[in-house]
Design an enzyme around this catalytic site. Structure first.
Site, PDB file in Angstrom:
ATOM      1  N   ASP A  40       0.868  -1.158   0.000  1.00 55.86           N
ATOM      2  CA  ASP A  40       0.000   0.000   0.000  1.00 55.86           C
ATOM      3  C   ASP A  40       0.925   1.234   0.000  1.00 55.86           C
ATOM      4  O   ASP A  40       2.097   1.129   0.373  1.00 55.86           O
ATOM      5  CB  ASP A  40      -0.855  -0.064   1.267  1.00 55.86           C
ATOM      6  CG  ASP A  40      -1.674   1.174   1.472  1.00 55.86           C
ATOM      7  OD1 ASP A  40      -2.397   1.546   0.541  1.00 55.86           O
ATOM      8  OD2 ASP A  40      -1.588   1.764   2.556  1.00 55.86           O
TER       9      ASP A  40
ATOM     10  N   ASP B  15      -0.154   5.126   0.793  1.00 52.80           N
ATOM     11  CA  ASP B  15      -0.441   6.098   1.854  1.00 52.80           C
ATOM     12  C   ASP B  15      -0.460   5.406   3.217  1.00 52.80           C
ATOM     13  O   ASP B  15      -1.262   4.503   3.444  1.00 52.80           O
ATOM     14  CB  ASP B  15      -1.828   6.739   1.630  1.00 52.80           C
ATOM     15  CG  ASP B  15      -1.897   7.549   0.335  1.00 52.80           C
ATOM     16  OD1 ASP B  15      -0.853   8.037  -0.101  1.00 52.80           O
ATOM     17  OD2 ASP B  15      -2.999   7.691  -0.204  1.00 52.80           O
TER      18      ASP B  15
HETATM   19  P1  B16 Z   1      -7.298   9.874  -3.445  1.00 50.37           P
HETATM   20  P2  B16 Z   1      -3.817   3.882   0.029  1.00 50.37           P
HETATM   21  C1  B16 Z   1      -5.832   5.663   0.017  1.00 50.37           C
HETATM   22  O1  B16 Z   1      -4.531   5.298  -0.346  1.00 50.37           O
HETATM   23  C2  B16 Z   1      -5.824   6.484   1.292  1.00 50.37           C
HETATM   24  O2  B16 Z   1      -5.434   5.686   2.395  1.00 50.37           O
HETATM   25  C3  B16 Z   1      -7.198   7.033   1.564  1.00 50.37           C
HETATM   26  O3  B16 Z   1      -7.162   7.857   2.718  1.00 50.37           O
HETATM   27  C4  B16 Z   1      -7.679   7.838   0.356  1.00 50.37           C
HETATM   28  O4  B16 Z   1      -9.002   8.316   0.550  1.00 50.37           O
HETATM   29  C5  B16 Z   1      -7.634   6.952  -0.881  1.00 50.37           C
HETATM   30  O5  B16 Z   1      -6.320   6.464  -1.067  1.00 50.37           O
HETATM   31  C6  B16 Z   1      -8.047   7.697  -2.127  1.00 50.37           C
HETATM   32  O6  B16 Z   1      -7.116   8.719  -2.356  1.00 50.37           O
HETATM   33  O7  B16 Z   1      -8.320  10.817  -2.950  1.00 50.37           O
HETATM   34  O8  B16 Z   1      -5.895  10.469  -3.516  1.00 50.37           O
HETATM   35  O9  B16 Z   1      -7.690   9.196  -4.743  1.00 50.37           O
HETATM   36  O10 B16 Z   1      -3.730   3.844   1.509  1.00 50.37           O
HETATM   37  O11 B16 Z   1      -4.676   2.791  -0.593  1.00 50.37           O
HETATM   38  O12 B16 Z   1      -2.457   4.006  -0.633  1.00 50.37           O
HETATM   39 MG    MG Z   2      -2.876   3.115   3.308  1.00 46.00          MG
END
Ligand code: B16
Ligand code: MG
Length: 214
Positions: free
Chosen positions: A8, A10
């Site tokens: 992953d 974030d």
């Molecule tokens: P975006 P991951 C996720 O990334 C985040 O944890 C989550 O907080 C966020 O809402 C989601 O991506 C969508 O992100 O708005 O930038 O498209 O943890 O799967 O890397």
């Molecule tokens: Mg994450």
């Protein structure tokens, strides 16, 4: 036999989860909706739209309003990620990725974020991965297994040959639903259902992971 690692982004490789929180908090403040860090935990790993629905807590909103609020949150978020540099990679991440590569293991990024290309550009780590699957892919987002299954296919691996590394409850659920082994980073209250729970990637080595996952 384990042959690949699906990371992953974030909250695992970089602390953008804090930026997601600050951006949602700013939107919530503008809308006059109470929102705190504890409530934000449910948004980890969840798509932008699902996150907004959680933040709205049942408040009615038109499709047009929802799109405008998602766009506004994303503008706040992009302001934060533009400040990132290669030093924004979390401690231990680069060491583990290099160790995997030297050991002949495959690795992929599997993120729900549509901003993955921008974050990877800021971190300058794309060359360390054999595949990248992100939130721009038109499949169900986490906790559905789709993104992880697609990454395994891109690496030509079976689910049983993959280990998912995640910081979100929804991400561990997705990895398990994909039939993969899971490493959860963070508190047990969040990722205690993973096969292996670690605080973060600091001092995490391949040999220890393989032993502890059995
Ligand atoms: P975006 P991951 C996720 O990334 C985040 O944890 C989550 O907080 C966020 O809402 C989601 O991506 C969508 O992100 O708005 O930038 O498209 O943890 O799967 O890397
Ligand atoms: Mg994450």
């Amino acid at each position: 036999m384990i042959r690949g690692f699906l990371f992953d982004l974030d909250g695992v490789l970089t602390d953008t989860s804090e930026y997601h929180y600050l951006a949602w908090k700013r939107l919530a403040d503008e809308l006059g909706i109470p929102f705190n860090r504890q409530e934000n935990e449910a948004l980890r790993g969840v798509s932008r739209r699902e996150s907004l629905l959680l933040l709205l807590k049942g408040r009615p909103a038109s499709e047009e309003q929802m799109n405008a609020w998602m766009e506004l949150k994303n503008q706040f978020y992009i302001q934060f990620i533009q400040q990132m540099t290669p030093t924004s990679l979390l401690p231990g991440a680069r060491e583990l990725l290099e160790e995997l590569r030297q050991g002949g293991y495959l690795s992929a990024i599997v993120s729900s974020s549509k901003n993955t290309p921008l974050v990877l550009e800021r971190l300058q780590i794309a060359p360390l991965f054999d595949a990248i699957v992100d939130g721009n892919t038109p499949v169900r987002s986490k906790p559905a297994p789709d993104l992880f299954l697609l990454a395994a296919r891109k690496l030509s691996l079976l689910p049983a040959e993959c280990v998912v590394v995640e910081d979100a409850a929804a991400g561990i659920d997705a990895g398990k639903a994909a039939g993969m082994r899971t490493i959860g980073l963070g508190p047990r209250e969040r990722v205690g259902h993973a096969d292996l729970v670690l605080p973060d990637l600091q001092q995490v080595h391949l040999a220890e992971i393989l032993t502890r996952l059995g």
